[in-house]
Enzyme design. Structure first.
Site, mmCIF file in Angstrom:
data_model
loop_
_atom_site.group_PDB
_atom_site.id
_atom_site.type_symbol
_atom_site.label_atom_id
_atom_site.label_comp_id
_atom_site.label_asym_id
_atom_site.label_seq_id
_atom_site.Cartn_x
_atom_site.Cartn_y
_atom_site.Cartn_z
ATOM 1 N N HIS A 95 0.789 -1.297 -0.085
ATOM 2 C CA HIS A 95 -0.078 0.045 0.032
ATOM 3 C C HIS A 95 0.956 1.190 0.075
ATOM 4 C CE1 HIS A 95 -3.441 2.309 0.164
ATOM 5 N NE2 HIS A 95 -4.134 1.828 0.920
ATOM 6 N N GLU A 112 -10.441 0.474 -20.025
ATOM 7 C CA GLU A 112 -10.773 -0.168 -21.429
ATOM 8 C C GLU A 112 -9.268 -0.783 -21.971
ATOM 9 O OE1 GLU A 112 -13.172 -1.910 -24.029
ATOM 10 O OE2 GLU A 112 -13.820 -0.316 -23.225
#
EC number: 2.3.1.-
Length: 450
Positions: free
Chosen positions: A171, A394
């Site tokens: 993280h 996408e």
């Protein structure tokens, strides 16, 4: 009346029958002779744990998994030229005692794997199946514990031709927004285009002031030495019931209308604020001091949630900032008020937490971390994946069917997920609680929606 998405757990595959085919290290394509370290801010410092996400893709005859795997490997190698810290290793600077990233080019992980199941046979992708952890590699067995990568990418093919991208990142490397940017940049390279958003890797932009100046009380933070209980980030061995509550866009709209009727207009009534207020009320009123006792209405409850500070600082952080540019907002109130106050007032309390975080407050919180070395602490943390948009990226083979974190047993964290059906305005609320608390949580959830 609210309806649970799952009244009882679906039949889950306990073993996805995943076989690791190859596990290797990948490196930036451009070698650098300069050995350097990357500073980590006080926000980054407290986030030294792995975050694992899985992105499921339907079969695409034009992009079989073998082809996708090779394209991903090549794109990641190129992408690490811009994100060279991903090939580095965490270390403790002996002079300061702080964590930083040694950009030593030791490499990131790349794993190819195969499952004996089809994507459809995995069943419900929303329900937190512990077996999804098999789709992610967090540690490479070939490396010692002190030389593990900060970033490991696993592609797992399914018998149907579909596949999953499983990504494990420490993280300290990304927050949710910068990870979304990373995925968009990966997609751009896969489309043979330039990076959509070249990253800003300068973490000193969130460096503490010298000297540090704490100008506000920070009730959302606790010093390490002052906290005897576990943090909201730690897993628990306690048996927990998982339940997913679905809120449709229409239900969220009604909650916003109801909140607007009883609020004073000082804060915006947003979808996130009303859902978080609902979660806070339910969680606070479901907790009992001892088994068999009712909730102590004089007890104070604190809810935490993350706020992006990129646009709140002066000067603003670049939108492309790769580090953790989030601070913890909080709301704090007695359970009696959460039971009796109008819903709009609870929404206001949640919204005031975000409104509180100005440039000066953010700098004060960062300076607090410099002086006291603490972490966020409260009764419940709302971790929202709702509008991060991972499933909107996408790729040449299409958008993910679903993207989600790998979920572990954390009873003090309530997760918000986007709707798998593509209705971005609806949300799933995932709670993990002991059985008796769960029944109370569900009661108050339905009561609040009435």
């Amino acid at each position: 009346m609210g309806s649970s998405y799952q009244e009882s757990p679906p039949l889950l595959l306990e073993d996805l029958k995943v076989t690791i085919k190859e596990s290797t290290l990948i490196f930036p394509s451009e070698e650098t002779s300069e050995r350097k370290s990357m500073f980590l801010s006080n926000v980054d410092q407290i986030l030294n744990f792995d975050v694992q996400t899985v992105h499921f893709f339907r079969p695409n005859k034009e992009f079989p998994p073998e082809m996708v795997s090779e394209k991903l490997r090549k794109a990641l190698v190129k992408l690490m030229d811009a994100y060279e810290f991903l090939a580095g290793r965490l270390r403790v600077d002996p002079s300061s005692g702080r964590l930083d990233v040694d950009c030593n080019g030791a490499g990131a992980g790349f794993v190819t794997a195969a499952s004996d199941y089809t994507l459809e046979e995995l069943g419900d992708l929303v329900y937190p199946n512990p077996a999804f952890a098999q789709l992610v590699t967090s540690q490479l067995q070939s490396l010692p514990k002190d030389d593990q990568p900060l970033f490991v990418f696993q592609i797992t093919s399914f018998k149907c031709g579909g596949f999953a991208m499983g990504i494990s990142t420490n993280h300290t490397t990304f927050d949710g927004l910068s990870f979304k940017t990373f995925l968009e940049n990966l997609a751009s390279l896969l489309h043979e285009k330039p990076l959509s958003t070249p990253p800003c890797n300068d973490r000193t932009l969130l460096k503490a002031r010298d000297p540090p100046s704490v100008a506000f009380p920070h009730h959302e933070l606790v010093k390490f030495q002052d906290c005897e209980t576990t943090t909201v980030f730690e897993a628990t061995s306690e048996h927990l019931d998982f339940k997913i509550f679905k809120l449709s866009s229409e239900q969220i709209k009604k909650l916003k209308e109801r909140a607007s009727e009883t609020s004073n207009g000082n804060v915006r009534v947003t979808g996130f604020n009303v859902v978080t207020a609902l979660v806070w009320r339910c969680k606070a009123l479901s907790v009992a001091a001892e088994e068999g006792e009712e909730t102590n209405l004089e007890r104070e409850s604190t809810i935490l949630y993350a706020v992006d500070i990129r646009g709140r600082l002066n000067p603003e952080l670049p939108p492309s900032y790769t580090g953790n540019a989030v601070l913890t907002a909080y709301a704090k109130e007695k359970c009696k008020a959460l039971l009796e106050e109008p819903f709009g007032r609870i929404v206001e309390m949640v919204g005031e937490g975000s409104k509180r975080i100005t440039d000066e407050y953010a700098r004060s919180a960062i300076d607090w971390g410099e002086l006291y070395k603490g972490f966020p602490h409260g009764e419940v943390l709302v971790s929202s994946w709702w509008k991060l948009g991972f499933a909107e990226v996408e790729y040449p083979w299409g958008k993910p069917k679903y993207s989600c974190p790998v979920v572990y047993h954390r009873k003090d964290i309530v997760l918000l997920f986007p709707d798998i059906d593509g209705d971005s305005k609806g949300v799933y609320v995932l709670a993990a609680l002991p059985s008796k608390e769960m029944s109370k949580f569900q009661h108050w959830f339905e009561d609040t929606l009435c």
